[in-house]
Write an enzyme that holds these catalytic residues in place. Structure first.
Site, PDB file in Angstrom:
ATOM      1  N   ASP A 138       0.856  -1.183   0.000  1.00 21.39           N
ATOM      2  CA  ASP A 138       0.000   0.000   0.000  1.00 21.39           C
ATOM      3  C   ASP A 138       0.891   1.232   0.000  1.00 21.39           C
ATOM      4  OD1 ASP A 138      -2.445   1.216  -0.217  1.00 21.39           O
ATOM      5  OD2 ASP A 138      -2.746   1.434   1.925  1.00 21.39           O
ATOM      6  N   GLY A 139       0.359   2.310  -0.555  1.00 26.78           N
ATOM      7  CA  GLY A 139       1.099   3.563  -0.607  1.00 26.78           C
ATOM      8  C   GLY A 139       0.224   4.713  -0.173  1.00 26.78           C
ATOM      9  N   GLU A 188       2.206   3.306  -5.303  1.00 27.14           N
ATOM     10  CA  GLU A 188       1.744   1.914  -5.254  1.00 27.14           C
ATOM     11  C   GLU A 188       2.643   1.027  -6.124  1.00 27.14           C
ATOM     12  OE1 GLU A 188      -0.704   0.634  -3.516  1.00 27.14           O
ATOM     13  OE2 GLU A 188      -2.203   2.194  -3.088  1.00 27.14           O
ATOM     14  N   ASP A 225      -4.369  -2.869  -3.597  1.00 24.98           N
ATOM     15  CA  ASP A 225      -5.654  -2.202  -3.825  1.00 24.98           C
ATOM     16  C   ASP A 225      -5.569  -1.269  -5.034  1.00 24.98           C
ATOM     17  OD1 ASP A 225      -4.230  -0.017  -2.909  1.00 24.98           O
ATOM     18  OD2 ASP A 225      -5.308   0.167  -1.015  1.00 24.98           O
ATOM     19  N   HIS A 249      -9.093   0.175   2.487  1.00 20.07           N
ATOM     20  CA  HIS A 249      -9.858   0.645   3.654  1.00 20.07           C
ATOM     21  C   HIS A 249     -11.136  -0.178   3.867  1.00 20.07           C
ATOM     22  CE1 HIS A 249      -7.136   4.063   3.424  1.00 20.07           C
ATOM     23  NE2 HIS A 249      -7.528   4.268   2.185  1.00 20.07           N
ATOM     24  N   ASP A 294      -1.199   0.173   5.074  1.00 21.21           N
ATOM     25  CA  ASP A 294      -1.671   1.559   5.046  1.00 21.21           C
ATOM     26  C   ASP A 294      -1.195   2.316   6.289  1.00 21.21           C
ATOM     27  OD1 ASP A 294      -3.409   3.781   4.099  1.00 21.21           O
ATOM     28  OD2 ASP A 294      -4.547   3.305   5.898  1.00 21.21           O
TER      29      ASP A 294
END
Length: 262
Positions: A127-128, A166, A188, A242, A252
């Site tokens: 995640d970024g 990402e 994601d 999320h 995250d």
């Protein structure tokens, strides 16, 4: 899944109806023509031949290229190469619940979709995050080995694009597992999931230009990502951000904390 390369050229335009000549890349003397209206998204085939039959069989892929091309980039003289995967299951590739596989072992470059991936495989969760108020970003990578043990890696970056961040995370994960042949990337980001399995083929055959005639973004990173996947079997699994997914949420948190800390 076989892949065929074609060449298109817009040869005429009348009232926003663009006549497009399509040639099979290795058979420059043979062509068929279509008409496409970018305002109405209307596509018409003008002849009945083997090439047209093939394009009709893979019409969804052709339409996707034409539909995604911006209206102002349709003009007489525009040229583009494009690749079609023979009888590609487009619905499956667009189904975010499925896993997209990229198999580049033994010199191949195959992509396809499966309902479930390998049961025992090294996993990379990524995640970024880009913090606009701080004007800084960071990513986190969680690597899970075959015994279910985790290692976390995080890095601050000056990149200001969430999509690029990402992508950088996925690259870092593959570097960590450089010696591992089979890897699943859980992300994601549709940018990461689709870029290497669908988009990069057309970018590369057009000298890294998009269907709009513009340079693709982040070419340096896509080249590195492409190189790192050579001789590997890669599964891409998409998860909604999320949404309570444990590993994605953990990444995250680590990415945000890394961006905030000096």
């Amino acid at each position: 899944m076989k892949m065929f390369v074609f060449f298109m050229e817009i040869v005429d335009e009348i009232n926003n109806d663009f006549r497009i000549r399509i040639t099979e890349d290795k058979k420059q003397g043979l062509y068929t023509e279509i008409v496409f209206n970018p305002n109405k998204k209307e596509l018409r085939f003008l002849s009945e031949d083997k090439l047209e039959t093939y394009l009709k069989q893979n019409e969804y892929q052709l339409r996707k290229i034409l539909h995604n091309k911006r209206k102002n980039t349709f003009y007489k003289g525009f040229k583009l190469k494009f690749a079609l995967r023979d009888e590609k299951d487009v619905a499956a590739f667009n189904d975010r619940s499925k896993i997209v596989v990229l198999d580049k072992r033994n010199g191949s470059n195959e992509s396809y979709v499966v309902d479930k991936g390998e049961e025992i495989i090294h996993k990379i969760y990524t995640d970024g995050s880009f913090m606009e108020k701080l004007d800084i970003g960071a990513y986190a990578v969680l690597v899970e080995d075959l015994e279910g043990k985790y290692k976390i890696y995080s890095q601050k970056t000056e990149a200001k694009s969430s999509s690029l961040i990402e992508l950088m995370a996925a690259i870092r994960g593959l570097k960590v597992l450089k010696s591992i042949e089979k890897v699943r990337i859980i992300t994601d980001s549709q940018y990461v999931r689709k870029g290497l399995t669908e988009w990069i083929v057309n970018w590369k055959i057009n000298n890294w230009n998009t269907a709009n005639g513009e340079k693709a973004k982040n070419i340096e990173y896509w080249n590195e990502f492409d190189e790192l996947t050579k001789n590997k079997y890669i599964e891409f699994e998409w998860v909604k951000g999320h949404s309570g997914h444990f590993e994605n949420s953990l990444c995250d948190i680590y990415a945000r904390e890394k961006a905030k800390n000096n």
